[in-house]
Design a protein around this motif. Sequence first.
Motif, PDB file in Angstrom:
ATOM      1  N   GLY A  19     -43.176 -50.649 -62.332  1.00 40.35           N
ATOM      2  CA  GLY A  19     -43.996 -50.605 -63.545  1.00 40.35           C
ATOM      3  C   GLY A  19     -45.468 -50.800 -63.235  1.00 40.35           C
ATOM      4  O   GLY A  19     -46.323 -50.084 -63.772  1.00 40.35           O
ATOM      5  N   ALA A  20     -45.775 -51.755 -62.378  1.00 36.81           N
ATOM      6  CA  ALA A  20     -47.171 -51.990 -61.996  1.00 36.81           C
ATOM      7  C   ALA A  20     -47.731 -50.779 -61.256  1.00 36.81           C
ATOM      8  O   ALA A  20     -48.888 -50.387 -61.470  1.00 36.81           O
ATOM      9  CB  ALA A  20     -47.272 -53.233 -61.130  1.00 36.81           C
ATOM     10  N   PHE A  21     -46.931 -50.172 -60.394  1.00 37.01           N
ATOM     11  CA  PHE A  21     -47.380 -48.984 -59.673  1.00 37.01           C
ATOM     12  C   PHE A  21     -47.692 -47.839 -60.630  1.00 37.01           C
ATOM     13  O   PHE A  21     -48.710 -47.156 -60.496  1.00 37.01           O
ATOM     14  CB  PHE A  21     -46.309 -48.563 -58.666  1.00 37.01           C
ATOM     15  CG  PHE A  21     -46.664 -47.329 -57.902  1.00 37.01           C
ATOM     16  CD1 PHE A  21     -47.639 -47.352 -56.920  1.00 37.01           C
ATOM     17  CD2 PHE A  21     -46.016 -46.133 -58.177  1.00 37.01           C
ATOM     18  CE1 PHE A  21     -47.970 -46.201 -56.214  1.00 37.01           C
ATOM     19  CE2 PHE A  21     -46.342 -44.989 -57.481  1.00 37.01           C
ATOM     20  CZ  PHE A  21     -47.319 -45.028 -56.501  1.00 37.01           C
ATOM     21  N   ILE A  22     -46.847 -47.638 -61.617  1.00 37.97           N
ATOM     22  CA  ILE A  22     -47.068 -46.557 -62.592  1.00 37.97           C
ATOM     23  C   ILE A  22     -48.314 -46.832 -63.423  1.00 37.97           C
ATOM     24  O   ILE A  22     -49.102 -45.916 -63.699  1.00 37.97           O
ATOM     25  CB  ILE A  22     -45.819 -46.383 -63.479  1.00 37.97           C
ATOM     26  CG1 ILE A  22     -44.692 -45.763 -62.649  1.00 37.97           C
ATOM     27  CG2 ILE A  22     -46.118 -45.530 -64.702  1.00 37.97           C
ATOM     28  CD1 ILE A  22     -43.365 -45.707 -63.346  1.00 37.97           C
ATOM     29  N   ILE A  23     -48.524 -48.072 -63.816  1.00 40.28           N
ATOM     30  CA  ILE A  23     -49.717 -48.420 -64.603  1.00 40.28           C
ATOM     31  C   ILE A  23     -50.981 -48.203 -63.782  1.00 40.28           C
ATOM     32  O   ILE A  23     -51.960 -47.619 -64.267  1.00 40.28           O
ATOM     33  CB  ILE A  23     -49.614 -49.868 -65.119  1.00 40.28           C
ATOM     34  CG1 ILE A  23     -48.551 -49.945 -66.208  1.00 40.28           C
ATOM     35  CG2 ILE A  23     -50.958 -50.357 -65.639  1.00 40.28           C
ATOM     36  CD1 ILE A  23     -48.206 -51.351 -66.644  1.00 40.28           C
ATOM     37  N   LEU A  24     -50.986 -48.648 -62.531  1.00 38.23           N
ATOM     38  CA  LEU A  24     -52.162 -48.453 -61.684  1.00 38.23           C
ATOM     39  C   LEU A  24     -52.404 -46.973 -61.395  1.00 38.23           C
ATOM     40  O   LEU A  24     -53.552 -46.519 -61.356  1.00 38.23           O
ATOM     41  CB  LEU A  24     -51.998 -49.231 -60.376  1.00 38.23           C
ATOM     42  CG  LEU A  24     -52.062 -50.752 -60.505  1.00 38.23           C
ATOM     43  CD1 LEU A  24     -51.761 -51.403 -59.170  1.00 38.23           C
ATOM     44  CD2 LEU A  24     -53.416 -51.185 -61.017  1.00 38.23           C
ATOM     45  N   LEU A  25     -51.352 -46.224 -61.218  1.00 37.98           N
ATOM     46  CA  LEU A  25     -51.487 -44.791 -60.989  1.00 37.98           C
ATOM     47  C   LEU A  25     -52.059 -44.079 -62.218  1.00 37.98           C
ATOM     48  O   LEU A  25     -52.873 -43.163 -62.092  1.00 37.98           O
ATOM     49  CB  LEU A  25     -50.133 -44.196 -60.608  1.00 37.98           C
ATOM     50  CG  LEU A  25     -50.135 -42.803 -60.015  1.00 37.98           C
ATOM     51  CD1 LEU A  25     -50.873 -42.798 -58.680  1.00 37.98           C
ATOM     52  CD2 LEU A  25     -48.711 -42.321 -59.821  1.00 37.98           C
ATOM     53  N   SER A  26     -51.653 -44.521 -63.395  1.00 35.63           N
ATOM     54  CA  SER A  26     -52.195 -43.903 -64.612  1.00 35.63           C
ATOM     55  C   SER A  26     -53.679 -44.201 -64.771  1.00 35.63           C
ATOM     56  O   SER A  26     -54.446 -43.348 -65.232  1.00 35.63           O
ATOM     57  CB  SER A  26     -51.415 -44.363 -65.838  1.00 35.63           C
ATOM     58  OG  SER A  26     -51.636 -45.732 -66.081  1.00 35.63           O
TER      59      SER A  26
END
Length: 85
Positions: A19-26
């Motif tokens: 989840g953190a990876f997806i948020i940072l990627l967005s």
Amino acid sequence: MSNKFYEWWKNHRKVVTYGAFIILLSFYFSPVVKEAKYKNLCIKYSTKGALTKFNKDDIGETLLEETGLNIDELAKIEGYKNCIN
């Protein structure tokens, strides 16, 4: 207390990490998406302007015959060229 947190972390660390990876990627791709949206608007408005210009002006049958395109397609090309920066 810390033992409960450790157990929770042990059970949920993959979900939290993904989840953190997806948020940072967005956040990383957000400016790219905004720039694409602005470029699409620029192309849309430039195409409308070029279309009215081509309809008002006599662009000549030779240009239409040489390219094999119609006025709408030429206006799209002109709009894209105006917004390529």
